[in-house]
Design a protein around this motif. Structure first.
Motif, PDB file in Angstrom:
ATOM      1  N   ALA A   1       4.749 -11.339   0.681  1.00 26.41           N
ATOM      2  CA  ALA A   1       4.417 -12.652   0.134  1.00 26.41           C
ATOM      3  C   ALA A   1       3.927 -12.563  -1.304  1.00 26.41           C
ATOM      4  O   ALA A   1       3.859 -13.573  -2.009  1.00 26.41           O
ATOM      5  N   GLU A   2       3.570 -11.351  -1.752  1.00 21.38           N
ATOM      6  CA  GLU A   2       3.115 -11.159  -3.130  1.00 21.38           C
ATOM      7  C   GLU A   2       4.261 -11.312  -4.125  1.00 21.38           C
ATOM      8  O   GLU A   2       4.053 -11.597  -5.294  1.00 21.38           O
ATOM      9  N   GLY A   3       5.484 -11.055  -3.658  1.00 17.81           N
ATOM     10  CA  GLY A   3       6.633 -11.147  -4.549  1.00 17.81           C
ATOM     11  C   GLY A   3       6.521 -10.185  -5.717  1.00 17.81           C
ATOM     12  O   GLY A   3       6.262  -8.997  -5.545  1.00 17.81           O
ATOM     13  N   GLU A   4       6.666 -10.716  -6.926  1.00 18.07           N
ATOM     14  CA  GLU A   4       6.647  -9.892  -8.131  1.00 18.07           C
ATOM     15  C   GLU A   4       5.262  -9.822  -8.784  1.00 18.07           C
ATOM     16  O   GLU A   4       5.128  -9.301  -9.884  1.00 18.07           O
ATOM     17  N   GLN A   5       4.259 -10.360  -8.126  1.00 16.40           N
ATOM     18  CA  GLN A   5       2.927 -10.337  -8.723  1.00 16.40           C
ATOM     19  C   GLN A   5       2.427  -8.899  -8.859  1.00 16.40           C
ATOM     20  O   GLN A   5       2.624  -8.074  -7.981  1.00 16.40           O
ATOM     21  N   GLU A   6       1.748  -8.631  -9.960  1.00 16.42           N
ATOM     22  CA  GLU A   6       1.259  -7.286 -10.228  1.00 16.42           C
ATOM     23  C   GLU A   6      -0.065  -7.008  -9.516  1.00 16.42           C
ATOM     24  O   GLU A   6      -0.408  -5.864  -9.271  1.00 16.42           O
ATOM     25  N   LYS A   7      -0.819  -8.046  -9.215  1.00 14.62           N
ATOM     26  CA  LYS A   7      -2.155  -7.852  -8.646  1.00 14.62           C
ATOM     27  C   LYS A   7      -2.205  -8.330  -7.201  1.00 14.62           C
ATOM     28  O   LYS A   7      -1.682  -9.399  -6.870  1.00 14.62           O
ATOM     29  N   TRP A   8      -2.835  -7.529  -6.354  1.00 17.15           N
ATOM     30  CA  TRP A   8      -3.025  -7.889  -4.938  1.00 17.15           C
ATOM     31  C   TRP A   8      -4.366  -8.607  -4.820  1.00 17.15           C
ATOM     32  O   TRP A   8      -5.413  -7.984  -4.741  1.00 17.15           O
ATOM     33  N   LYS A   9      -4.335  -9.936  -4.848  1.00 17.78           N
ATOM     34  CA  LYS A   9      -5.565 -10.718  -4.934  1.00 17.78           C
ATOM     35  C   LYS A   9      -6.404 -10.632  -3.671  1.00 17.78           C
ATOM     36  O   LYS A   9      -7.633 -10.730  -3.729  1.00 17.78           O
ATOM     37  N   ASN A  10      -5.749 -10.490  -2.516  1.00 21.77           N
ATOM     38  CA  ASN A  10      -6.517 -10.436  -1.273  1.00 21.77           C
ATOM     39  C   ASN A  10      -7.501  -9.275  -1.247  1.00 21.77           C
ATOM     40  O   ASN A  10      -8.534  -9.345  -0.589  1.00 21.77           O
ATOM     41  N   GLY A  11      -7.170  -8.190  -1.924  1.00 26.87           N
ATOM     42  CA  GLY A  11      -8.042  -7.016  -1.907  1.00 26.87           C
ATOM     43  C   GLY A  11      -9.165  -7.049  -2.916  1.00 26.87           C
ATOM     44  O   GLY A  11     -10.001  -6.131  -2.960  1.00 26.87           O
ATOM     45  N   ASP A  12      -9.213  -8.105  -3.742  1.00 23.70           N
ATOM     46  CA  ASP A  12     -10.193  -8.151  -4.838  1.00 23.70           C
ATOM     47  C   ASP A  12     -11.635  -7.963  -4.376  1.00 23.70           C
ATOM     48  O   ASP A  12     -12.383  -7.165  -4.942  1.00 23.70           O
TER      49      ASP A  12
END
Length: 204
Positions: free
Chosen positions: A119-130
């Motif tokens: 679901a992250e697609g091409e995003q560089e950052k994994w926001k859920n893990g922040d």
């Protein structure tokens, strides 16, 4: 309350019902065995209703994962109480291990299976893990600043500590630690001893 506000609240309530049902079912029987139709049956709506909110099961799992990380962040906040940063780091390590032992299926959804990352697609950052990563990063940065850890760079320190704990957890979660040929109780003690030894090695 206006019509638009009421509709937005209804959408939020429905999303909450979907995520809660999905989390419960993913934990109970495993992600692969649950379908959108199963989740719809649990909340007594049609699958079409769920597709109004999520394009597929991976996207739904991503929101479930987000909820799980909120739980982990709250678990850290509750358990990290020491004034000394190195003691808080020890508390964080045991809180992380403790969260896994209390929620092994949830940990699998958070850190092991690939599906939610689709679901992250091409995003560089994994926001859920922040929230979890930031708690570790800022803590080790404080320890390094106060010369309490044998690291010079907070990112290197955070990755090393996380990788060590996650490696043990992953091996245990996938039953690979059976290679040690220890009974479960002795294996848990061995894991705990490995964590203690590692923490002692990296302290100044």
């Amino acid at each position: 309350m206006g019509i638009a506000e009421r509709k937005e609240r209804e959408r939020a309530d429905m999303r909450r019902r979907i995520v809660d049902a999905a989390m419960a079912m993913f934990v109970e029987v495993g992600y692969e065995k649950v379908s959108i139709r199963n989740i719809a049956d649990r909340i007594e709506y049609s699958p079409a209703t769920i597709y109004l909110y999520y394009k597929d099961k991976d996207e739904l799992l991503y929101d479930v994962q987000k909820e799980a990380f909120t739980e982990l962040a709250a678990h850290f906040a509750h358990n990290l109480t020491a004034a000394d940063p190195i003691e808080r780091l020890v508390q964080l390590a045991w809180a992380y291990i403790g969260f896994y032992r209390a929620n092994p299926e949830l940990y699998d959804l958070m850190f092991i299976i690939k599906a939610p990352m689709n679901a992250e697609g091409e995003q560089e950052k994994w926001k859920n893990g922040d929230s979890a990563y930031d708690a570790l990063y800022h803590l080790v940065a404080e320890c390094i600043e106060k010369k309490r850890l044998r690291f010079a760079d907070p990112t290197t320190a955070a990755l090393s500590i996380w990788a060590f704990a996650h490696g043990l957890i992953s091996l245990d979660l996938r039953s690979r630690l059976k290679v040690c040929k220890l009974p479960e109780k002795a294996l848990n003690i061995s894991i705990d001893d490995a964590i203690r030894a590692y923490l002692e090695v990296i302290k100044c």
